[in-house]
Design a protein around this motif. Sequence first.
Motif, PDB file in Angstrom:
ATOM      1  N   MET A   1       6.860  36.211   8.109  1.00  0.00           N
ATOM      2  CA  MET A   1       6.539  35.619   9.406  1.00  0.00           C
ATOM      3  C   MET A   1       6.183  36.666  10.450  1.00  0.00           C
ATOM      4  SD  MET A   1       6.477  32.345   9.569  1.00  0.00           S
ATOM      5  CE  MET A   1       6.759  32.008  11.302  1.00  0.00           C
ATOM      6  N   GLU A   2       6.549  37.955  10.177  1.00  0.00           N
ATOM      7  CA  GLU A   2       6.258  38.980  11.170  1.00  0.00           C
ATOM      8  C   GLU A   2       4.765  39.140  11.422  1.00  0.00           C
ATOM      9  OE1 GLU A   2       7.319  41.169   7.275  1.00  0.00           O
ATOM     10  OE2 GLU A   2       7.927  39.385   8.368  1.00  0.00           O
ATOM     11  N   PHE A   3       3.927  38.713  10.470  1.00  0.00           N
ATOM     12  CA  PHE A   3       2.486  38.777  10.663  1.00  0.00           C
ATOM     13  C   PHE A   3       2.052  37.830  11.776  1.00  0.00           C
ATOM     14  CE2 PHE A   3       2.709  40.323   6.253  1.00  0.00           C
ATOM     15  CZ  PHE A   3       1.871  41.420   6.327  1.00  0.00           C
ATOM     16  N   PHE A   4       2.809  36.767  11.998  1.00  0.00           N
ATOM     17  CA  PHE A   4       2.381  35.703  12.899  1.00  0.00           C
ATOM     18  C   PHE A   4       3.235  35.597  14.169  1.00  0.00           C
ATOM     19  CE2 PHE A   4       1.184  34.541   8.589  1.00  0.00           C
ATOM     20  CZ  PHE A   4      -0.147  34.185   8.734  1.00  0.00           C
ATOM     21  N   GLU A   5       4.354  36.343  14.241  1.00  0.00           N
ATOM     22  CA  GLU A   5       5.279  36.158  15.346  1.00  0.00           C
ATOM     23  C   GLU A   5       4.701  36.605  16.677  1.00  0.00           C
ATOM     24  OE1 GLU A   5       8.796  38.192  14.179  1.00  0.00           O
ATOM     25  OE2 GLU A   5       9.552  36.545  12.945  1.00  0.00           O
ATOM     26  N   LYS A   6       3.955  37.697  16.705  1.00  0.00           N
ATOM     27  CA  LYS A   6       3.471  38.249  17.964  1.00  0.00           C
ATOM     28  C   LYS A   6       1.995  37.959  18.223  1.00  0.00           C
ATOM     29  CE  LYS A   6       6.822  42.040  17.910  1.00  0.00           C
ATOM     30  NZ  LYS A   6       7.011  43.516  17.966  1.00  0.00           N
ATOM     31  N   SER A   7       1.379  37.152  17.388  1.00  0.00           N
ATOM     32  CA  SER A   7      -0.051  36.873  17.526  1.00  0.00           C
ATOM     33  C   SER A   7      -0.274  35.458  18.023  1.00  0.00           C
ATOM     34  CB  SER A   7      -0.769  37.073  16.184  1.00  0.00           C
ATOM     35  OG  SER A   7      -0.604  38.394  15.718  1.00  0.00           O
ATOM     36  N   VAL A   8      -1.295  35.301  18.854  1.00  0.00           N
ATOM     37  CA  VAL A   8      -1.709  33.977  19.306  1.00  0.00           C
ATOM     38  C   VAL A   8      -2.736  33.393  18.342  1.00  0.00           C
ATOM     39  CG1 VAL A   8      -2.806  32.690  21.179  1.00  0.00           C
ATOM     40  CG2 VAL A   8      -1.238  34.559  21.706  1.00  0.00           C
ATOM     41  N   ALA A   9      -3.579  34.258  17.811  1.00  0.00           N
ATOM     42  CA  ALA A   9      -4.632  33.822  16.887  1.00  0.00           C
ATOM     43  C   ALA A   9      -4.842  34.896  15.837  1.00  0.00           C
ATOM     44  CB  ALA A   9      -5.928  33.549  17.634  1.00  0.00           C
ATOM     45  N   VAL A  10      -5.301  34.486  14.654  1.00  0.00           N
ATOM     46  CA  VAL A  10      -5.516  35.425  13.552  1.00  0.00           C
ATOM     47  C   VAL A  10      -6.814  35.080  12.826  1.00  0.00           C
ATOM     48  CG1 VAL A  10      -3.075  35.899  13.156  1.00  0.00           C
ATOM     49  CG2 VAL A  10      -4.169  33.991  11.957  1.00  0.00           C
ATOM     50  N   ARG A  11      -7.284  36.056  12.055  1.00  0.00           N
ATOM     51  CA  ARG A  11      -8.319  35.819  11.059  1.00  0.00           C
ATOM     52  C   ARG A  11      -7.700  36.082   9.694  1.00  0.00           C
ATOM     53  NH1 ARG A  11     -13.529  39.276  12.596  1.00  0.00           N
ATOM     54  NH2 ARG A  11     -11.976  40.915  12.331  1.00  0.00           N
ATOM     55  N   LEU A  12      -8.079  35.285   8.708  1.00  0.00           N
ATOM     56  CA  LEU A  12      -7.535  35.413   7.363  1.00  0.00           C
ATOM     57  C   LEU A  12      -8.639  35.879   6.420  1.00  0.00           C
ATOM     58  CD1 LEU A  12      -5.400  32.144   7.302  1.00  0.00           C
ATOM     59  CD2 LEU A  12      -4.581  34.478   7.612  1.00  0.00           C
ATOM     60  N   LYS A  13      -8.440  37.051   5.843  1.00  0.00           N
ATOM     61  CA  LYS A  13      -9.452  37.675   5.006  1.00  0.00           C
ATOM     62  C   LYS A  13      -9.054  37.567   3.545  1.00  0.00           C
ATOM     63  CE  LYS A  13     -11.996  42.063   4.691  1.00  0.00           C
ATOM     64  NZ  LYS A  13     -12.049  43.448   5.223  1.00  0.00           N
ATOM     65  N   THR A  14      -9.994  37.141   2.713  1.00  0.00           N
ATOM     66  CA  THR A  14      -9.727  36.930   1.302  1.00  0.00           C
ATOM     67  C   THR A  14      -9.884  38.223   0.508  1.00  0.00           C
ATOM     68  OG1 THR A  14     -11.999  36.489   0.592  1.00  0.00           O
ATOM     69  CG2 THR A  14     -10.796  34.667   1.610  1.00  0.00           C
ATOM     70  N   HIS A  15      -9.541  38.167  -0.781  1.00  0.00           N
ATOM     71  CA  HIS A  15      -9.713  39.321  -1.661  1.00  0.00           C
ATOM     72  C   HIS A  15     -11.183  39.626  -1.898  1.00  0.00           C
ATOM     73  CE1 HIS A  15     -10.428  36.064  -4.453  1.00  0.00           C
ATOM     74  NE2 HIS A  15     -10.814  36.919  -5.386  1.00  0.00           N
ATOM     75  N   LEU A  16     -12.072  38.699  -1.534  1.00  0.00           N
ATOM     76  CA  LEU A  16     -13.513  38.886  -1.680  1.00  0.00           C
ATOM     77  C   LEU A  16     -14.149  39.438  -0.408  1.00  0.00           C
ATOM     78  CD1 LEU A  16     -14.197  35.473  -3.461  1.00  0.00           C
ATOM     79  CD2 LEU A  16     -14.081  37.723  -4.542  1.00  0.00           C
ATOM     80  N   ASP A  17     -13.292  39.890   0.552  1.00  0.00           N
ATOM     81  CA  ASP A  17     -13.763  40.410   1.837  1.00  0.00           C
ATOM     82  C   ASP A  17     -14.523  39.360   2.638  1.00  0.00           C
ATOM     83  OD1 ASP A  17     -12.608  42.905   1.601  1.00  0.00           O
ATOM     84  OD2 ASP A  17     -14.343  43.766   0.567  1.00  0.00           O
ATOM     85  N   ARG A  18     -14.146  38.117   2.448  1.00  0.00           N
ATOM     86  CA  ARG A  18     -14.698  37.038   3.257  1.00  0.00           C
ATOM     87  C   ARG A  18     -13.573  36.441   4.092  1.00  0.00           C
ATOM     88  NH1 ARG A  18     -17.236  35.577  -2.009  1.00  0.00           N
ATOM     89  NH2 ARG A  18     -19.351  36.395  -1.970  1.00  0.00           N
ATOM     90  N   TYR A  19     -13.959  35.673   5.086  1.00  0.00           N
ATOM     91  CA  TYR A  19     -12.974  35.122   6.013  1.00  0.00           C
ATOM     92  C   TYR A  19     -12.887  33.601   5.901  1.00  0.00           C
ATOM     93  CZ  TYR A  19     -12.635  39.681   8.247  1.00  0.00           C
ATOM     94  OH  TYR A  19     -12.415  41.007   8.500  1.00  0.00           O
ATOM     95  N   LEU A  20     -11.698  33.090   6.157  1.00  0.00           N
ATOM     96  CA  LEU A  20     -11.485  31.646   6.212  1.00  0.00           C
ATOM     97  C   LEU A  20     -12.170  31.108   7.464  1.00  0.00           C
ATOM     98  CD1 LEU A  20      -9.881  29.263   4.883  1.00  0.00           C
ATOM     99  CD2 LEU A  20      -8.107  29.717   6.584  1.00  0.00           C
ATOM    100  N   VAL A  21     -13.119  30.186   7.264  1.00  0.00           N
ATOM    101  CA  VAL A  21     -13.986  29.735   8.355  1.00  0.00           C
ATOM    102  C   VAL A  21     -13.974  28.208   8.435  1.00  0.00           C
ATOM    103  CG1 VAL A  21     -16.403  29.562   9.075  1.00  0.00           C
ATOM    104  CG2 VAL A  21     -15.480  31.752   8.344  1.00  0.00           C
ATOM    105  N   ALA A  22     -13.912  27.692   9.662  1.00  0.00           N
ATOM    106  CA  ALA A  22     -14.018  26.258   9.909  1.00  0.00           C
ATOM    107  C   ALA A  22     -15.488  25.903  10.088  1.00  0.00           C
ATOM    108  CB  ALA A  22     -13.222  25.872  11.161  1.00  0.00           C
ATOM    109  N   GLU A  23     -15.988  25.006   9.267  1.00  0.00           N
ATOM    110  CA  GLU A  23     -17.400  24.642   9.331  1.00  0.00           C
ATOM    111  C   GLU A  23     -17.697  23.760  10.544  1.00  0.00           C
ATOM    112  OE1 GLU A  23     -19.199  26.631   7.771  1.00  0.00           O
ATOM    113  OE2 GLU A  23     -20.164  25.411   6.236  1.00  0.00           O
ATOM    114  N   ASP A  24     -18.990  23.712  10.933  1.00  0.00           N
ATOM    115  CA  ASP A  24     -19.411  22.959  12.109  1.00  0.00           C
ATOM    116  C   ASP A  24     -19.251  21.453  11.947  1.00  0.00           C
ATOM    117  OD1 ASP A  24     -20.094  25.232  13.471  1.00  0.00           O
ATOM    118  OD2 ASP A  24     -22.152  25.251  12.755  1.00  0.00           O
ATOM    119  N   ASP A  25     -19.123  20.967  10.710  1.00  0.00           N
ATOM    120  CA  ASP A  25     -18.936  19.521  10.538  1.00  0.00           C
ATOM    121  C   ASP A  25     -17.531  19.075  10.934  1.00  0.00           C
ATOM    122  OD1 ASP A  25     -17.364  20.485   8.498  1.00  0.00           O
ATOM    123  OD2 ASP A  25     -18.568  19.664   6.874  1.00  0.00           O
ATOM    124  N   LYS A  26     -16.661  20.051  11.300  1.00  0.00           N
ATOM    125  CA  LYS A  26     -15.296  19.788  11.756  1.00  0.00           C
ATOM    126  C   LYS A  26     -14.428  19.151  10.673  1.00  0.00           C
ATOM    127  CE  LYS A  26     -16.781  19.289  16.556  1.00  0.00           C
ATOM    128  NZ  LYS A  26     -16.760  18.473  17.774  1.00  0.00           N
TER     129      LYS A  26
END
Length: 491
Positions: free
Chosen positions: A1-26
């Motif tokens: 949880m220490e990764f998230f305790e002091k942060s308001v927002a984060v980006r999550l990076k995969t093992h493929l060097d890509r990021y978890l992204v929310a698509e425009d279709d919501k």
Amino acid sequence: MEFFEKSVAVRLKTHLDRYLVAEDDKVTVRQSHRAAETRRARWMIEHVESNSHVIRLKSCYGRYLTATNTPFLLGMTGKKVLQTLPENSKDLAIEWQPVRDGFQVMLKASDGTYLRANGSMPPWRNTVTHDSSSTTSTHNWILWNVEAVEIPEDEEFSDYLSLISSFSSVSDELSGLEFGSPARSFQVTTSSVMDLFHNAKAVRLKSHHNKYLHAEEDEESVSQDRNGAAKNNRWTVEFVTDSQDDSITIIRLKSCYNKYLTASNHPFLLGMTGRKVLQTVPRRLDSSVEWEPIREGNQVKLRTRYGQYLRANGGLPPWRNSVTHDVPHRTTTQEWVLWDVDVVDIVVQSPAPRPPPALIPNSDYFSSESSSPTANWSKSPTYSRQESTDSYHSSPPKMEDGRSIYYTVLSDDFGEIDENAQGFCINFKGNDVNELTRKLEEETGIKGITVCTRFPSDGKLYPLRLQLPPNNVTMKVVVVQNSSEDATVDV
């Protein structure tokens, strides 16, 4: 949880060097290189009060990362991960338990499965599911790097509105208020790269080495040069209007030789990762001449449509003064992709027509309204004093200390407000909602009110329950008079 305790927002990076992204279709969630620097890759953190070991992750569209029960493919074990707005705030499908694994985390769903970034061939490529890691070869697929993200000051209020709209114990009466069309009375102005290129016709780009992007006289090469006054360091800006995503700004840069700054496929040196940046006139204006400016403080990074960045190289020859496009992997070269933008020529805008004079309400209007149910409070001494022509139609005074709070009043009996009204303005110091409520009661002469804000995406009213946003951000609120039957509004 220490990764998230002091942060308001984060980006999550995969093992493929890509990021978890929310698509425009919501609805859809996927992995992406290209959207790494956009708001779509940013996830707001919500801590669950009833369980300190789990969190919720909210996309830029105000929707929650959700582990659904829908199979991704029939006959396969993985199930879909989507953006949703569940009706029940205690829905376990939107709760994730971070499990540390070295310097990475696994995000565990309530059913014991893990958030998984899939690789391999389509239809798996770039997809995100939740599943158990059944084989050693796919264990890395459930490991995520967590990058803390600082929210720019000019976006704080927008994200603050998103927070107060979610799963607060809002009364059904207030959460369901929709008066007229979706709200346009409050709009958040977000800072973007357009601020740096505002009305820009031509720019100079200065590198980390205090040298300018330079179009060589051979009308092909591109380098760096210290002479800021040289015409070869001037680049004409063209905005691409047919981008597939309107939220992304795409530009072309044309040299003094009427050739475009181009990200070529030619290696700068054999065996090295950097590729040549040239001046060209392609037969068709394709993606090789398109650059996406990504703001970073007062500078920009210029990214190709394929994820590389315009880079000003240093070091010894042949690297010195060269310009390539590449992805910097070392911390020491991260600043090589940052550029200062100097606007050297602007587009002259035609003056806007002068607006007609504002209509001053006459005495007949007020006399016709004297019998309305709101006459009791609209004629109060404090409120009527602010209804004067000068305060309503003139520009609001500049506040030397505190913030400007614009407000309109809505009564349960009256049930309407003017969506286009500017509202009244007070100066307020501090961040306490209760203190603001007391001051608005004094200003309006109404007792028993709830201070609300209208959420831009759905036009609904939500009571302010958190502290006001920092940095004295100007706000627009709606004063809701509580029902005469209920002494207070249930918030």
